[in-house]
Scaffold this active site. Structure first.
Site: not given
Ligand code: ADP
Length: 396
Positions: A10, A239, A89, A382, A178
């Site tokens: 990733n 966020r 990813r 993941e 996601h």
């Protein structure tokens, strides 16, 4: 272990996470992180057999140097020959990628072309992929997209209430993120309920530093709270989530620069902004227990907004088998889950305190009382999905 290892990468703009996944056992044999790329303190650290080690990177192209270090490391550990594929990813696959693909020049170009939609992520992924292709020239490498699972959303869910021209000219629409996590936990939840996933309906709630909710109908994503970018939807660590777009114009007119507004909404909002304290949920809960006003309000808003999204996604489904909580907060924070369920009492949800307390540190389980609507905790994984998707394509 032979021939069952997939290296998962990733790659970010200044970091590169990696894990070596044993696809038979499902565990990470080795995991690590390269960080501070572009700075003198650039390094790669890893965990193997419970032991942590760190290696300083010299000056140069740190993505390439980090991948070279990983190659040397797996060689030293005697694992290199057992690696059969590399899975990467990728945050944004736009409308182009609806599933995992083998990486070739054309795919690299397409991912690069999508940089407009994910300027912080896609260019960094491509740098990592190129480094990895150079380091493992004989291995097949695959791209797994965060957006792919959401490509089944109907137009009414992904189209904004704006002129069609903005979609046609710029691709402005809801993409959702996601996806790998929502995909994984919904498959696992179906197993818990002993139902085929194609006949299962869930509202999956991924609560980490980034957070999103996904409505899953018959195993497919039909709506999700992140949008054109991962800034939309829920309140997150830093966020803002959903916000009246006029606030942006208002701040610009007040003399804020575009960059300042962007940084404020992405990096200084959410739990951090409201609490004035921290973006970390553990810190928020601790401060709240000590009576901190900002932390208490941040907790209240966070849980209220998650519950509002869950409530609104009842509309996207005809039936609901379970709410699924996952990721750092969803998997570990009993008070957050408890408050969200309390906010959903109109739908009949009743927390099972014992079940809720037990579901943490990687434990899965149902957290609602018998004979009431079901909510459960499923730890996400993941990396495991990326490894498995890569393995499946390798043998396809
Ligand atoms: P990312 O989106 O970066 O992958 P994670 O899924 O790791 O994030 O989630 C990070 C969040 O999980 C942080 O807010 C952290 O405080 C929270 N978290 C981790 N462990 C716990 C815990 N035991 N209790 C409450 N929150 C936790």
């Amino acid at each position: 272990m032979s021939n069952s290892l997939v290296l998962v990468i990733n790659s970010g703009s200044s970091s590169l996470k990696f894990a070596l996944i044993d696809t038979v056992v499902g565990d990470a044999v080795l995991s690590g992180l390269g960080e501070c790329f572009g700075l003198p303190e650039a390094n790669v650290s890893w965990k193997y057999n419970g032991e942590k080690k760190e290696y300083a990177l010299s000056e140069g192209n740190h993505h390439q140097l980090a991948v070279d270090r990983i190659v040397a490391l797996v060689d030293e550990l005697g694992l290199k020959d057992d690696i059969v594929a590399v899975g990467h990813r990728v945050v944004h696959g736009g409308e182009k990628f609806t599933s995992t693909v083998k990486i070739d020049d054309e795919v690299l170009k397409e991912i690069e072309n999508l940089s407009d939609l994910a300027p912080l992520h896609n260019p960094a992924h491509v740098i990592g992929m190129r480094a990895s292709l150079a380091a493992f020239p004989s291995l097949s490498q695959y791209a797994v997209f965060d957006t792919a699972f959401h490509q089944t959303m109907p137009a009414k869910a992904f189209t904004g209430a704006i002129s069609r021209k903005l979609y046609e000219d710029y691709g402005i629409r809801r993409y959702g993120f996601h996806g790998t996590s929502h995909y994984f936990v919904s498959r696992e939840a179906a197993k818990v309920l002993n139902k085929p996933v194609e006949e299962s309906n869930f509202i999956s709630v991924h609560l980490g530093n980034g957070a999103s909710v996904c409505a899953i109908k018959n195993g497919k994503s039909v709506d999700t709270s992140m949008g054109f970018t991962p800034l939309a939807g829920l309140m997150m660590g830093t966020r803002c989530g959903d916000l009246d777009p006029s606030i942006i114009e208002f701040l610009l007119k007040k003399g804020w620069s575009q960059e300042e507004v962007f940084t404020e909404l992405n990096k200084k909002s959410g739990l951090l902004g409201v609490s004035g304290l921290t973006s970390d949920c553990r810190g928020i809960i601790e401060a709240m227990e000590n009576g901190h006003e900002g932390a208490t309000l941040a907790f209240e808003i966070f849980c209220y907004r998650v519950a509002k999204y869950i409530g609104s996604y009842m509309v996207a489904l005809d039936e609901l088998d379970s709410i699924i909580f996952t990721a750092g907060i969803g998997e570990n924070s009993q008070p957050i889950r408890s408050k969200i369920l309390e906010n959903l009492k109109i739908f009949g949800y009743r927390e099972d305190e014992e079940g809720n307390a037990a579901a943490r540190f990687g434990n899965r389980g149902i957290i609602t009382k018998p004979n009431t609507p079901v909510a459960m905790v499923i730890p996400t994984n993941e990396e495991w999905v990326i490894a498995n998707e890569s393995m499946a394509l390798l043998h396809a």
